[in-house]
Design an enzyme around this catalytic site. Structure first.
Site, mmCIF file in Angstrom:
data_model
loop_
_atom_site.group_PDB
_atom_site.id
_atom_site.type_symbol
_atom_site.label_atom_id
_atom_site.label_comp_id
_atom_site.label_asym_id
_atom_site.label_seq_id
_atom_site.Cartn_x
_atom_site.Cartn_y
_atom_site.Cartn_z
ATOM 1 N N HIS A 1 -3.617 -5.166 0.423
ATOM 2 C CA HIS A 1 -3.066 -5.699 1.678
ATOM 3 C C HIS A 1 -3.134 -7.225 1.676
ATOM 4 C CE1 HIS A 1 -2.555 -1.946 4.024
ATOM 5 N NE2 HIS A 1 -3.496 -1.499 3.214
ATOM 6 N N GLU B 1 -1.569 -9.324 3.399
ATOM 7 C CA GLU B 1 -1.431 -9.932 4.729
ATOM 8 C C GLU B 1 -2.787 -10.317 5.329
ATOM 9 O OE1 GLU B 1 -1.451 -5.401 5.599
ATOM 10 O OE2 GLU B 1 -0.851 -6.773 4.004
ATOM 11 N N CYS C 1 0.841 -1.199 0.000
ATOM 12 C CA CYS C 1 0.000 0.000 0.000
ATOM 13 C C CYS C 1 0.882 1.258 0.000
ATOM 14 C CB CYS C 1 -0.965 -0.038 1.190
ATOM 15 S SG CYS C 1 -2.336 1.140 1.047
#
Length: 542
Positions: free
Chosen positions: A514, A516, A380
């Site tokens: 994102h 993750e 990001c």
């Protein structure tokens, strides 16, 4: 019909109710049951989207674009069930919806009160949409005794009375502090916490007691006697070295067995703990170690990067290595050569963030990684800073910057004003509300065939979760690609950049989304697995 498990906390906050809920959900799954987990947050914010990470930790984003509590990340990682906006509610959102109804006249002139209107709203939220699950686990945020949590406790008390017998169980998570001078664990704080809970009409069925040592039999007996629970229902929750040991530890302590017994489910199906044992083995028996520098601005509070920490650990599991994190505050690189801080690391990760503080330090980290051929992962904001660095250093645009920091002559990164979400046009204006106005949730992306990132995914069509308000300006694409930075991923309409990479670098990838948020211990995200593999090569482990 679904059965309900309510998890409350006492004595102190931050005992790990979310982790306990997630671990219990995983244990019930291991016995063959289907589960759903939800979080009730008593604070007055509508959601954590505008809250500082120092106040609330990470803001976890779901596929449907909800900004939620970080505990929902635990729920997803441990159970594999994707959360939705219907799995997290706050006092602020409840009152917002109730007041909107009152303004419309939905209450037909009646007086709007905490009981029954607020409690009914909470009950509706808890009970709706659970037809397809065996167990619904409801975590109540905060600590018993908090004034803002009273409507939630009243609502779950009512639910327990209204459901059929053996369809609601209450678990109370507490702390047993050890007093060195007395040489013993003290049960009195837990007794007082249970007394407070019983005073509002809730009698816990199970006590989950956090401690740093074994609970002696006498203390168990005392807790059972004074808290009115069976002695077998006093469950020890010892500290463990990794959160992925928690399901096995709670199972050995008898938590899942006691929960099923409280529901009258006996004999209980036997659990299959195979995959949790495999995860534990991979963590405790690594073949080597790698060091990753995380260059961020919230490094003083690790909960701000909770999903990121876990995704890196998953990448380590996929490669048989332990991942050591070197937390570096980005501001220290501003006006200073980062070499002394980064020359020993095997990979550099710049995570998401907001605001100008630390931005120049993150740009310096990206430059070091590019020039020294160190694996770099920009997520990001980390991708945006890498693009600005390339524009300044390679494309001859020294004034390249982001309009997030103020007006600039070369807005390589700028505010998004329009984008497509499915078939709907989303429009934003500068100076508008901050809450819930970012590009949020799952969006599809097209990856260039033959690009490194397409090879990593094994596909050219992906869907990932986003949370950002600013975007790399595509009008600079040609100049940057002429200097080697390839825009390998874009939105399906080709208007928004999603990924960048340097093909001639050992591993240099930036993503606007994102990843993750979608990594699991059983299914490490391919980008994190690949990044740690590159770090492993960098460390000469292979």
């Amino acid at each position: 019909m679904a059965r309900y498990i309510f998890i409350t906390g006492g004595v102190v906050s931050s005992l790990g109710k979310g982790l306990a809920s997630a671990a219990l959900g995983a244990l019930l799954q291991a016995r063959g049951y289907s589960v759903r987990l939800r979080k009730l947050d008593p604070y007055l914010n509508v959601d954590p989207g505008t809250m500082s990470p120092y106040q609330h930790g990470e803001c976890f984003v779901t596929d449907d674009g909800a900004e939620t509590d970080l505990d929902l990340g635990h729920y997803e990682r441990f159970t594999g069930r994707p959360a939705t906006r219907q799995d997290n509610i706050t006092t602020g959102r409840i009152y917002q919806e109730i007041i909107a109804k009152e303004r419309r006249g939905d209450y037909l002139g009646g007086t709007v009160q905490v009981i029954p209107h607020v409690t009914n709203h909470i009950k509706d939220f808890v009970l709706e949409g659970n037809e397809d699950v065996d167990f619904c686990l409801i975590e109540i945020g905060g600590t018993v005794g908090d004034i803002e949590a009273l409507p939630f406790f009243e609502a779950i008390r009512q639910i327990g009375n209204e459901l059929p017998r053996h369809h609601a169980v209450y678990i109370h998570l507490t702390l047993l502090p050890y007093i060195p001078s007395a040489g013993e664990l003290k049960t009195k704080p837990t007794q007082h916490s249970v007394k407070e809970l019983r005073s509002i009409g809730i009698a816990p069925d199970i006590l989950l007691c956090r401690s740093d040592r074994e609970i002696p039999k006498e203390e168990r007996r005392k807790l059972a006697l004074f808290c009115n629970v069976r002695e077998s229902a006093v469950i020890e929750a010892r500290d463990v070295s990794t959160i992925y040991d928690v399901p096995q530890a709670y199972h050995e302590a008898g938590l899942d067995q006691e929960v099923l017994a409280a529901f009258g489910i006996e004999p209980a199906p036997k659990p299959d703990m195979t995959r949790w044992k495999a995860v534990s083995r991979s963590i405790h028996n690594p073949e080597g170690e790698v060091t990753i520098a995380v260059v961020g601005k919230y490094t003083g509070l690790k909960d701000a990067y909770k999903s990121l920490i876990e995704a890196l650990a998953h990448g380590g599991m996929a490669n048989g290595v332990k991942v050591n994190l070197d937390w570096i505050e980005a501001e220290i690189f501003e006006g200073e050569d980062p070499t002394s801080h980064l020359q020993h690391v095997h990979g550099i990760l710049v995570p998401g963030g907001f605001g100008h503080r630390g931005a120049e330090g993150k740009i310096q980290a990206a430059r070091f990684a590019r020039e020294h051929k160190v694996p770099y992962f920009g997520i990001c904001f980390g991708m945006q800073m890498a693009v600005i660095e390339a524009a300044r250093s390679l494309a001859g645009i020294p004034e390249a910057n982001s309009t997030e920091f103020g007006p600039c002559p070369e807005p390589v990164v700028g505010l998004m004003t329009e984008w497509m979400h499915g078939n709907q046009l989303e429009i934003r204006k500068e100076g508008g509300n901050l809450g819930g106005t970012m590009r949020l949730g799952a969006y599809k992306s097209d990856l260039a065939p033959g690009s490194r990132i397409a090879q990593i995914y094994g596909d050219t069509f992906i869907s990932e979760r986003h949370r950002h308000r600013y975007e790399v300006n595509m009008s600079y694409r040609e100049r940057l690609e002429g200097k080697g930075m390839i825009f390998a991923g874009t939105s399906p309409d080709g208007l928004l950049p999603e990924t960048v990479e340097f093909p001639d670098h050992p591993w240099f990838i930036g993503v606007q989304y994102h990843p993750e948020l979608k990594s699991r211990p059983f299914e490490p995200h391919p980008l994190f697995a690949s990044f740690i593999q590159a770090a492993k090569v960098q460390s000469r482990l292979v």
